[in-house]
Design an enzyme around this catalytic site. Structure first.
Site, PDB file in Angstrom:
ATOM      1  N   CYS A  68       0.824  -1.217   0.000  1.00 46.13           N
ATOM      2  CA  CYS A  68       0.000   0.000   0.000  1.00 46.13           C
ATOM      3  C   CYS A  68       0.858   1.268   0.000  1.00 46.13           C
ATOM      4  CB  CYS A  68      -0.956   0.012   1.184  1.00 46.13           C
ATOM      5  SG  CYS A  68      -0.165   0.273   2.789  1.00 46.13           S
ATOM      6  N   HIS A 105      -0.276  11.466  15.641  1.00 46.97           N
ATOM      7  CA  HIS A 105      -0.948  10.780  14.536  1.00 46.97           C
ATOM      8  C   HIS A 105       0.007   9.755  13.925  1.00 46.97           C
ATOM      9  CE1 HIS A 105      -3.354  10.212  10.901  1.00 46.97           C
ATOM     10  NE2 HIS A 105      -2.258  10.433  10.199  1.00 46.97           N
ATOM     11  N   HIS A 108      -3.752   5.108   9.845  1.00 49.41           N
ATOM     12  CA  HIS A 108      -5.111   4.582   9.910  1.00 49.41           C
ATOM     13  C   HIS A 108      -5.072   3.065  10.036  1.00 49.41           C
ATOM     14  CE1 HIS A 108      -5.710   8.552   8.145  1.00 49.41           C
ATOM     15  NE2 HIS A 108      -6.895   8.505   8.704  1.00 49.41           N
ATOM     16  N   ASP A 112      -8.821  -4.971   6.388  1.00 50.94           N
ATOM     17  CA  ASP A 112      -8.533  -5.800   5.208  1.00 50.94           C
ATOM     18  C   ASP A 112      -7.175  -6.499   5.295  1.00 50.94           C
ATOM     19  OD1 ASP A 112      -6.815  -3.651   4.903  1.00 50.94           O
ATOM     20  OD2 ASP A 112      -7.592  -3.034   2.951  1.00 50.94           O
ATOM     21  N   ARG A 120      -5.075  -4.117   9.296  1.00 51.27           N
ATOM     22  CA  ARG A 120      -3.903  -3.533   8.642  1.00 51.27           C
ATOM     23  C   ARG A 120      -3.702  -2.137   9.214  1.00 51.27           C
ATOM     24  NH1 ARG A 120      -3.609  -0.233   3.869  1.00 51.27           N
ATOM     25  NH2 ARG A 120      -5.774  -0.795   3.461  1.00 51.27           N
ATOM     26  N   CYS A 122      -1.869   0.873   8.955  1.00 55.24           N
ATOM     27  CA  CYS A 122      -1.124   1.534   7.889  1.00 55.24           C
ATOM     28  C   CYS A 122      -0.493   2.786   8.500  1.00 55.24           C
ATOM     29  CB  CYS A 122      -2.097   1.870   6.766  1.00 55.24           C
ATOM     30  SG  CYS A 122      -1.334   2.522   5.300  1.00 55.24           S
TER      31      CYS A 122
END
Length: 134
Positions: A68, A105, A108, A112, A120, A122
């Site tokens: 990704c 932060h 996310h 999936d 996941r 990410c």
């Protein structure tokens, strides 16, 4: 609710501690360009820590290649290390993840993932520091 470390640091202190790129991601909820992060292809054994406060968030055993463009993990190192928040920015509904210790932060989390957790995480490389296992 802000946690203790976040509320004790001013934005000026965060700007002094973090690089401009890290500040953008950790404090302003930015995102690094896909496939640009220094930890994306890291295959070494060790732990991934929050670049803001040093809290240990993930292990190399939970990292996988999701293709990704950002480092991906299937679980946090221990429950309560990461907080989840509803994110409705960019015309989407996503789940933002932040460091539970400093509120930085991270990225996310999506449902999936290819492992038994189905998750996941990410994560922006700029949100993380890596410590190699001895």
């Amino acid at each position: 609710m802000k946690n203790e470390e976040t509320s004790q640091k001013s934005e000026a202190e965060w700007k002094q501690q973090l690089s401009p790129e890290q500040y953008y991601v950790l404090r302003e909820k930015g995102t690094e360009r896909p496939f640009s992060g220094k930890l994306l292809m890291n295959k070494e054994k060790g732990v991934y820590k929050c670049a803001g406060c040093g809290a240990v968030l993930f292990t190399s055993d939970s990292k996988f290649d999701s293709h990704c463009g950002w480092p991906s993990f299937d679980r946090e190192i221990a429950e309560g290390k990461i907080r989840e928040h509803k994110d409705t920015s960019h015309g989407m509904i996503r789940t933002e993840i932040t460091c539970a210790k400093c509120g930085g932060h991270l990225g996310h989390v999506f449902d999936d993932g290819p492992t038994e957790t189905g998750l996941r995480y990410c994560v922006n490389s700029l949100s993380l520091e890596f410590t190699k296992a001895p």
